[in-house]
Design a protein around this motif. Structure first.
Motif, PDB file in Angstrom:
ATOM      1  N   SER A 115       2.951   6.309  -5.999  1.00  0.00           N
ATOM      2  CA  SER A 115       2.197   7.250  -6.832  1.00  0.00           C
ATOM      3  C   SER A 115       3.125   8.296  -7.429  1.00  0.00           C
ATOM      4  O   SER A 115       4.248   8.510  -6.960  1.00  0.00           O
ATOM      5  N   ARG A 116       2.626   8.939  -8.486  1.00  0.00           N
ATOM      6  CA  ARG A 116       3.385  10.027  -9.110  1.00  0.00           C
ATOM      7  C   ARG A 116       3.428  11.234  -8.173  1.00  0.00           C
ATOM      8  O   ARG A 116       2.431  11.556  -7.523  1.00  0.00           O
ATOM      9  N   ARG A 117       4.560  11.890  -8.117  1.00  0.00           N
ATOM     10  CA  ARG A 117       4.647  13.130  -7.348  1.00  0.00           C
ATOM     11  C   ARG A 117       3.757  14.182  -7.993  1.00  0.00           C
ATOM     12  O   ARG A 117       3.837  14.437  -9.189  1.00  0.00           O
ATOM     13  N   GLY A 118       2.899  14.766  -7.202  1.00  0.00           N
ATOM     14  CA  GLY A 118       1.979  15.764  -7.721  1.00  0.00           C
ATOM     15  C   GLY A 118       0.717  15.193  -8.322  1.00  0.00           C
ATOM     16  O   GLY A 118      -0.176  15.940  -8.700  1.00  0.00           O
ATOM     17  N   ALA A 119       0.637  13.858  -8.438  1.00  0.00           N
ATOM     18  CA  ALA A 119      -0.562  13.201  -8.978  1.00  0.00           C
ATOM     19  C   ALA A 119      -0.823  11.950  -8.140  1.00  0.00           C
ATOM     20  O   ALA A 119      -0.562  10.827  -8.588  1.00  0.00           O
ATOM     21  N   PRO A 120      -1.311  12.115  -6.913  1.00  0.00           N
ATOM     22  CA  PRO A 120      -1.410  10.985  -5.971  1.00  0.00           C
ATOM     23  C   PRO A 120      -2.327   9.859  -6.412  1.00  0.00           C
ATOM     24  O   PRO A 120      -2.227   8.756  -5.895  1.00  0.00           O
ATOM     25  N   GLY A 121      -3.203  10.100  -7.375  1.00  0.00           N
ATOM     26  CA  GLY A 121      -4.096   9.041  -7.831  1.00  0.00           C
ATOM     27  C   GLY A 121      -3.550   8.222  -8.983  1.00  0.00           C
ATOM     28  O   GLY A 121      -4.225   7.314  -9.463  1.00  0.00           O
ATOM     29  N   GLN A 122      -2.313   8.507  -9.418  1.00  0.00           N
ATOM     30  CA  GLN A 122      -1.714   7.793 -10.546  1.00  0.00           C
ATOM     31  C   GLN A 122      -0.440   7.087 -10.102  1.00  0.00           C
ATOM     32  O   GLN A 122       0.351   7.631  -9.332  1.00  0.00           O
ATOM     33  N   HIS A 123      -0.231   5.869 -10.613  1.00  0.00           N
ATOM     34  CA  HIS A 123       0.985   5.135 -10.294  1.00  0.00           C
ATOM     35  C   HIS A 123       2.181   5.682 -11.067  1.00  0.00           C
ATOM     36  O   HIS A 123       2.064   6.017 -12.249  1.00  0.00           O
ATOM     37  N   ASP A 124       3.304   5.777 -10.390  1.00  0.00           N
ATOM     38  CA  ASP A 124       4.572   6.070 -11.038  1.00  0.00           C
ATOM     39  C   ASP A 124       5.216   4.735 -11.394  1.00  0.00           C
ATOM     40  O   ASP A 124       5.508   3.944 -10.495  1.00  0.00           O
ATOM     41  N   ARG A 161       8.577   3.960  -9.446  1.00  0.00           N
ATOM     42  CA  ARG A 161       8.400   3.786  -7.992  1.00  0.00           C
ATOM     43  C   ARG A 161       7.632   2.505  -7.700  1.00  0.00           C
ATOM     44  O   ARG A 161       7.960   1.773  -6.767  1.00  0.00           O
ATOM     45  N   TYR A 162       6.619   2.231  -8.519  1.00  0.00           N
ATOM     46  CA  TYR A 162       5.843   1.009  -8.356  1.00  0.00           C
ATOM     47  C   TYR A 162       6.723  -0.208  -8.625  1.00  0.00           C
ATOM     48  O   TYR A 162       6.691  -1.200  -7.890  1.00  0.00           O
ATOM     49  N   ALA A 163       7.557  -0.126  -9.663  1.00  0.00           N
ATOM     50  CA  ALA A 163       8.455  -1.239  -9.988  1.00  0.00           C
ATOM     51  C   ALA A 163       9.443  -1.497  -8.856  1.00  0.00           C
ATOM     52  O   ALA A 163       9.738  -2.653  -8.524  1.00  0.00           O
ATOM     53  N   ALA A 176       0.848  -1.190   0.000  1.00  0.00           N
ATOM     54  CA  ALA A 176       0.000   0.000   0.000  1.00  0.00           C
ATOM     55  C   ALA A 176       0.879   1.234   0.000  1.00  0.00           C
ATOM     56  O   ALA A 176       1.979   1.246   0.568  1.00  0.00           O
ATOM     57  N   ASP A 177       0.393   2.283  -0.652  1.00  0.00           N
ATOM     58  CA  ASP A 177       1.048   3.578  -0.578  1.00  0.00           C
ATOM     59  C   ASP A 177       0.690   4.205   0.769  1.00  0.00           C
ATOM     60  O   ASP A 177      -0.484   4.251   1.135  1.00  0.00           O
ATOM     61  N   PRO A 178       1.685   4.684   1.534  1.00  0.00           N
ATOM     62  CA  PRO A 178       1.368   5.225   2.867  1.00  0.00           C
ATOM     63  C   PRO A 178       0.373   6.374   2.827  1.00  0.00           C
ATOM     64  O   PRO A 178      -0.386   6.574   3.798  1.00  0.00           O
ATOM     65  N   ALA A 179       0.337   7.132   1.728  1.00  0.00           N
ATOM     66  CA  ALA A 179      -0.606   8.243   1.630  1.00  0.00           C
ATOM     67  C   ALA A 179      -2.044   7.768   1.524  1.00  0.00           C
ATOM     68  O   ALA A 179      -2.974   8.548   1.747  1.00  0.00           O
ATOM     69  N   ALA A 180      -2.251   6.484   1.198  1.00  0.00           N
ATOM     70  CA  ALA A 180      -3.600   5.936   1.047  1.00  0.00           C
ATOM     71  C   ALA A 180      -4.034   5.129   2.263  1.00  0.00           C
ATOM     72  O   ALA A 180      -5.065   4.457   2.219  1.00  0.00           O
ATOM     73  N   VAL A 181      -3.251   5.171   3.338  1.00  0.00           N
ATOM     74  CA  VAL A 181      -3.531   4.376   4.539  1.00  0.00           C
ATOM     75  C   VAL A 181      -3.892   5.312   5.686  1.00  0.00           C
ATOM     76  O   VAL A 181      -3.072   6.127   6.109  1.00  0.00           O
TER      77      VAL A 181
END
Length: 318
Positions: A290-299, A302-304, A262-267
């Motif tokens: 997530s992308r910096r500046g776009a928290p609803g999109q995967h980077d 970073r995801y990899a 989980a992304d910590p920003a979503a917990v």
């Protein structure tokens, strides 16, 4: 590169994000895609030709295209969507191509493999079930006079945008046949990745296909659940990350997990999420994906990186 053998389950943009990230981690990728979509171009083709909805399958293939000019060109062709209000308006060209190949080949998997060859895809895409699925949900909160009353909402598109609370989901038919190749891919993997994506209409739909659920329960693979970047949205309005894991356990009591990402920003409550993960046998991994500046999109990178740390971890001694 090679790497661990990974089978990723899901649909739509969530599965596409996972496949894009996995390409940085391993060459051994199989996508098992839900086939319940009944909206947009996929829904129209499904109704007209009686075929599996091709849209999520197309998106998974596009995500696996080779990182070359050839692969990117054909990815863009597949993803091209016709404008206008005519018969072709709203259709993605890749959906039409896939349906055309299905008319030429009795086995839909053969058609998908041919599209994969066209894209020089780094992996394989398989449907989860051998027949189009219909999702039904019991939804509360739709009756202003009685918020606890439940109504049946039918169809993936309707369930995905319901303003009520999804209390239970099921499939019609209730016991759909799975594709043998999909079951085999789950059983033969080193890791199975479930999620992210629309929770009830893309992710947990796989658990409602009996042969797929059984394969997930008995596979020798380790199992990773990836949670959404925006847990409380759409069909899971009001759910936090821990509630997602709890609902998974309720749907498949015999399913065990090895890791939850989980992304910590979503917990909202790390302790509650860790507790729910531990009940399924899983270790919680918190990592920004997530992308910096776009928290609803995967980077993708970073995801990899988060996936690499989990998928390359040694199997714990039993």
């Amino acid at each position: 590169m090679s790497g661990p053998v990974v089978t990723a389950l899901g649909g739509g943009h969530g599965l596409s994000a996972t496949l894009t990230a996995l390409r940085f981690v391993t060459d051994e990728i199989t996508a098992v895609v839900t086939v319940a979509d009944d909206g947009g171009s996929s829904g129209r083709l499904r109704d007209e030709f009686g075929v599996l909805p091709p849209g999520d399958l197309r998106m998974a293939l596009a995500a696996l295209c080779s990182d070359t000019e050839w692969g990117h060109t054909w990815r863009d062709v597949l993803q091209h969507r016709f404008a206008g209000d005519g018969p072709l308006g709203g259709h993605a060209l890749g959906n039409l191509l896939i349906v055309a190949l299905w008319e030429l080949h009795e086995d839909p998997v053969a058609g998908l493999d041919l599209v994969g060859r066209l894209l020089q895809a780094n992996g394989r895409v398989l449907p989860a079930a051998a027949a189009p699925l219909v999702i039904e949900a019991d939804v509360s909160g739709l009756d202003a006079g009685d918020p606890t009353a439940r109504r049946v909402v039918r169809g993936q598109a309707q369930v995905a945008r319901t303003p009520g609370t999804v209390e239970a989901v099921r499939l019609d038919p209730a016991d759909p046949p799975a594709y043998p190749e999909s079951v085999a891919a789950i059983r033969a993997a080193d890791w199975v990745v479930l999620g992210p994506g629309s929770w009830f209409t893309s992710v947990t739909t796989h658990l409602l296909v009996p042969e797929v659920r059984e394969a997930l329960e008995v596979t020798r693979a380790r199992r990773l659940l990836v949670l959404n970047l925006e847990p409380a949205s759409g069909e899971t309005e009001g759910f936090d990350a821990a509630r997602h894991v709890q609902s998974l356990a309720e749907m498949a009591p015999r399913l065990r997990l090895d890791a939850v990402l989980a992304d910590p920003a979503a917990v909202e409550d790390e302790g509650a999420l860790a507790e729910q993960a531990a009940r399924l046998g899983a270790e919680l991994h918190l990592s920004p994906v997530s992308r910096r500046g776009a928290p609803g999109q995967h980077d993708p990178l970073r995801y990899a990186a988060a996936l690499r740390d989990i998928l390359y971890s040694p199997r714990p001694a039993r």
